[in-house]
Design an enzyme around this catalytic site. Structure first.
Site, mmCIF file in Angstrom:
data_model
loop_
_atom_site.group_PDB
_atom_site.id
_atom_site.type_symbol
_atom_site.label_atom_id
_atom_site.label_comp_id
_atom_site.label_asym_id
_atom_site.label_seq_id
_atom_site.Cartn_x
_atom_site.Cartn_y
_atom_site.Cartn_z
ATOM 1 N N HIS A 1 0.813 -1.221 0.000
ATOM 2 C CA HIS A 1 0.000 0.000 0.000
ATOM 3 C C HIS A 1 0.846 1.272 0.000
ATOM 4 C CE1 HIS A 1 -3.404 -2.504 0.173
ATOM 5 N NE2 HIS A 1 -3.486 -2.664 1.489
ATOM 6 N N HIS B 1 -9.619 1.703 0.387
ATOM 7 C CA HIS B 1 -9.557 0.542 1.270
ATOM 8 C C HIS B 1 -10.728 0.591 2.253
ATOM 9 C CE1 HIS B 1 -7.820 -2.768 3.506
ATOM 10 N NE2 HIS B 1 -6.772 -2.804 2.688
ATOM 11 N N GLU C 1 -11.658 -3.873 -3.067
ATOM 12 C CA GLU C 1 -10.731 -2.842 -3.507
ATOM 13 C C GLU C 1 -10.472 -2.930 -5.023
ATOM 14 O OE1 GLU C 1 -7.184 -3.160 -0.874
ATOM 15 O OE2 GLU C 1 -8.407 -4.722 0.068
#
Length: 350
Positions: free
Chosen positions: A111, A181, A316
């Protein structure tokens, strides 16, 4: 709940104030968005169960600003990036050069790295009753990524639909793939697990992963596996399935290759007990389905209840994991003069 003027959500340990913006009108979705991480901190839907006429928060979120940056990181509701998901070895080749990144999950970059977009204060460009536009400038070399990247996130609420438009431009070749997210529990945040939810995903193949959640090889057919979500499936049955991919992950944490291209339905999540449902619409090539396997009760939501395993599900829309090293999966390279775009819509039924 209804739209209100921006309010202070608290102050971070480093002295940064966090501001919350509320969008929407009664009778439809109302969401609270933080300038920290462009985060959906709460998402209220009309609650018609029992004739109460109230609202219910269906998004997992932190109760205050300090909790947003306190380990363990669960990325609750944030826009993560530069690149959502994992990049193996915290490196990738680009135009004949190996780009070295900051690692934050073993030897991988997850991420965007240890100081990803979820930890940044985004600048508010425009705010209204049903629209919020934010911008973040990520400098060249940020977490190792090349190029000065300018990213915009625009939330809008129309009727029963919440939309997120992301756009990015760079001044040098780079890879890009931020994503929302957002964790959902349609029974209400803190209301137990999502085991009684039903999920449908418009995908005929998925990406098997190694124990460190990186792609093992190519795509595999979902047919004959617990990853076959082409018809509504009860999540409790799937996250407890003895399939080795499920047991290794403690549930589902896998990327699904979506059918078709352009803006189309990627998934439908339903909660029979309340009658609530959401149709997820996107233009992205893949959908990471994560059933909150690592949640262990350490984090507590705004309602005061701890988030245990499977307390929420993150759907996602994004590139496949490790695509910077695996361009045959999806191509995440962005070059000067190009604009990367992503659109996600959550179409709610109450």
């Amino acid at each position: 709940m209804t739209a209100t003027a921006p309010v202070c959500f608290g102050v971070l340990p480093d002295g940064r104030a966090v501001t919350a913006h509320t969008l929407g009108t009664p009778g439809g979705p109302v969401l609270r968005v933080l300038d920290l991480g462009a985060t959906i901190q709460a998402l209220y839907l009309p609650d018609n169960t029992g004739g109460t006429g109230g609202t219910v928060d269906v998004a997992l979120g932190h109760p205050d600003a300090t909790a947003c940056t306190t380990p363990p990181e669960a990325y609750l509701g944030a826009v993560v990036g530069r690149y959502a998901n994992r990049i193996a070895g915290a490196r990738f080749p680009l135009d004949g050069v190996t780009v070295e990144l900051a690692a934050n999950e073993g030897g991988a970059t997850l991420h965007g790295g240890p100081d990803g977009f979820h930890r940044r204060t985004w600048r508010v460009l425009d705010a209204g009753p049903d629209r919020l536009a934010l911008e973040l400038v990520s400098p060249h070399g940020d977490q190792g990524f090349p190029g000065r990247l300018t990213v915009r996130a625009t939330y809008t609420v129309t009727g029963h639909t919440v939309a997120l438009d992301l756009a990015a431009r760079t001044d040098a070749p780079t890879v890009v793939g931020p994503a929302s997210h957002l964790y959902l529990n349609l029974a209400g945040e803190g209301s137990g697990t999502i085991e009684d939810h039903r999920l449908t995903v418009a995908a005929d193949s998925y990406l098997p992963v190694s124990p460190d959640s990186l792609p093992l090889g190519g795509l595999a057919e979902v047919a004959g596996t617990p990853f076959d979500l082409t018809a509504p499936a009860r999540l409790g049955d799937r996250v407890r399935d003895p399939h080795r991919q499920i047991t290794a992950a403690g549930g589902i944490d896998h990327s699904f290759h979506l059918r078709g291209a352009g803006v189309r339905t990627a998934a439908v999540l339903e909660h029979p007990g309340s009658g609530r449902a959401v149709e997820l619409v996107t233009d992205q090539p893949a959908l990471q389905v994560y059933t909150g396997n690592a949640l262990d009760g350490t984090l507590t939501g705004p309602g005061g209840r701890p988030y245990s395993r499977w307390a929420g599900i993150a759907l996602e829309p994004q590139h496949h994991p490790d695509s910077p090293n695996r361009p045959e999966l999806t191509d995440p390279v962005l070059r000067p003069g190009q604009t990367w775009r992503s659109r996600t819509e959550w179409r709610f039924r109450c």
